[in-house]
Motif scaffolding. Sequence first.
Motif, PDB file in Angstrom:
ATOM      1  N   ILE A   1      45.503  15.614  34.921  1.00  0.00           N
ATOM      2  CA  ILE A   1      45.965  14.753  35.044  1.00  0.00           C
ATOM      3  C   ILE A   1      46.877  14.133  33.490  1.00  0.00           C
ATOM      4  N   PRO A   2      47.782  14.780  32.574  1.00  0.00           N
ATOM      5  CA  PRO A   2      48.213  13.779  31.473  1.00  0.00           C
ATOM      6  C   PRO A   2      47.587  11.830  31.048  1.00  0.00           C
ATOM      7  N   LEU A   3      47.381  11.853  30.323  1.00  0.00           N
ATOM      8  CA  LEU A   3      47.147  10.529  30.319  1.00  0.00           C
ATOM      9  C   LEU A   3      48.206  10.255  28.911  1.00  0.00           C
TER      10      LEU A   3
ATOM     11  N   VAL B   1      37.690   4.524  35.232  1.00  0.00           N
ATOM     12  CA  VAL B   1      38.281   3.567  34.430  1.00  0.00           C
ATOM     13  C   VAL B   1      38.832   4.369  33.513  1.00  0.00           C
ATOM     14  N   ILE B   2      40.337   4.825  33.226  1.00  0.00           N
ATOM     15  CA  ILE B   2      40.765   5.094  32.226  1.00  0.00           C
ATOM     16  C   ILE B   2      41.715   3.481  31.641  1.00  0.00           C
ATOM     17  N   GLU B   3      41.890   2.387  32.080  1.00  0.00           N
ATOM     18  CA  GLU B   3      42.147   1.878  30.911  1.00  0.00           C
ATOM     19  C   GLU B   3      41.186   0.471  31.125  1.00  0.00           C
TER      20      GLU B   3
ATOM     21  N   LEU C   1      33.041  -1.983  35.123  1.00  0.00           N
ATOM     22  CA  LEU C   1      33.342  -1.012  34.551  1.00  0.00           C
ATOM     23  C   LEU C   1      34.274  -1.405  33.708  1.00  0.00           C
ATOM     24  N   ASN C   2      34.147  -0.872  32.192  1.00  0.00           N
ATOM     25  CA  ASN C   2      35.003  -0.619  31.500  1.00  0.00           C
ATOM     26  C   ASN C   2      36.035   0.686  30.994  1.00  0.00           C
ATOM     27  N   ARG C   3      36.366   0.754  29.632  1.00  0.00           N
ATOM     28  CA  ARG C   3      36.950   2.036  29.532  1.00  0.00           C
ATOM     29  C   ARG C   3      36.187   2.958  29.810  1.00  0.00           C
ATOM     30  N   ARG C   4      36.432   4.203  29.918  1.00  0.00           N
ATOM     31  CA  ARG C   4      36.291   5.526  30.202  1.00  0.00           C
ATOM     32  C   ARG C   4      34.548   4.928  31.314  1.00  0.00           C
TER      33      ARG C   4
ATOM     34  N   ARG D   1      43.807   0.616  34.109  1.00  0.00           N
ATOM     35  CA  ARG D   1      44.289   1.763  35.140  1.00  0.00           C
ATOM     36  C   ARG D   1      42.689   2.107  35.680  1.00  0.00           C
ATOM     37  N   ILE D   2      42.812   3.362  36.628  1.00  0.00           N
ATOM     38  CA  ILE D   2      41.937   3.262  37.782  1.00  0.00           C
ATOM     39  C   ILE D   2      41.960   4.942  38.158  1.00  0.00           C
ATOM     40  N   LEU D   3      40.994   5.727  38.392  1.00  0.00           N
ATOM     41  CA  LEU D   3      40.959   6.879  39.154  1.00  0.00           C
ATOM     42  C   LEU D   3      39.755   6.694  40.214  1.00  0.00           C
ATOM     43  N   LEU D   4      40.256   6.883  41.113  1.00  0.00           N
ATOM     44  CA  LEU D   4      39.224   6.976  42.358  1.00  0.00           C
ATOM     45  C   LEU D   4      39.234   8.317  42.783  1.00  0.00           C
ATOM     46  N   MET D   5      37.815   9.029  43.173  1.00  0.00           N
ATOM     47  CA  MET D   5      38.760  10.346  43.775  1.00  0.00           C
ATOM     48  C   MET D   5      37.466  10.395  44.949  1.00  0.00           C
TER      49      MET D   5
END
Length: 238
Positions: free
Chosen positions: A68-70, A192-194, A204-207, A228-232
């Motif tokens: 995933i390119p950020l 958390v991406i950003e 949760l904060n960045r990363r 921005r958030i990623l859930l897996m």
Amino acid sequence: MKTILYRSETRGHEQHGWLDARHTFSFANYYDPNRIHFGALRVLNDDIIEGGKGFGTHGHDNMEIVTIPLEGNLSHQDSLGHGSVIKSGDIQVMSAGSGIRHSEYNGEQDIPVNIFQIWIFPNKKNVTPRYQQKTFDFANNKNVLHEVVSPVQDDNALWIHQDAWFSLGTFDNGKSAAYKLKSAANGIFAMVIEGSFNVGGVVLNRRDGLGISEVDEIEIKALSDNARILLMEVPMQI
């Protein structure tokens, strides 16, 4: 509900000159016996690659790899004959299967590229290697979770050889969403991406990352704009 918290500053950190790498789970020279994997989620690397640099041709097998390119653009070539550039908004998957070789380079000379590279244990071994890439319009579709990876072979998301689902979203401050797990045997890992989020009652904060298991549904709420958030969602037994 069980949770395990991975604060950004506790991740493994390796500086290789052209590569600034942070590892949520044990990888390369970073080893923590308490941080090997979260269920089928084996690797979550946060890599910053200098302009014109990258990973030379190397091999993988029996792993599902999601990139995933950020920020920036990443050039990719592989032994299947694919040559492409992936950029922010794109998702790339490779099923390494019986074996694949590839290289990844920052094609820009003066701009670093920041990527997440994620490895998932597959549910089938020695499958035929494959590659897939797709562009998503996250910026113009805010405040919802977009399913980007799943085990289903259709046009909506990229697919992998595992009962795993990835979702990405960009949220305005105060906006929330509920995520219902697909399987009772699965857990969910939030990264958390950003910005900042409240995820299942944990701020949760960045990363920052949070692994959650023994739960049917979680709620996320943005605590900042353009968060921005990623859930897996992944099987807990492998």
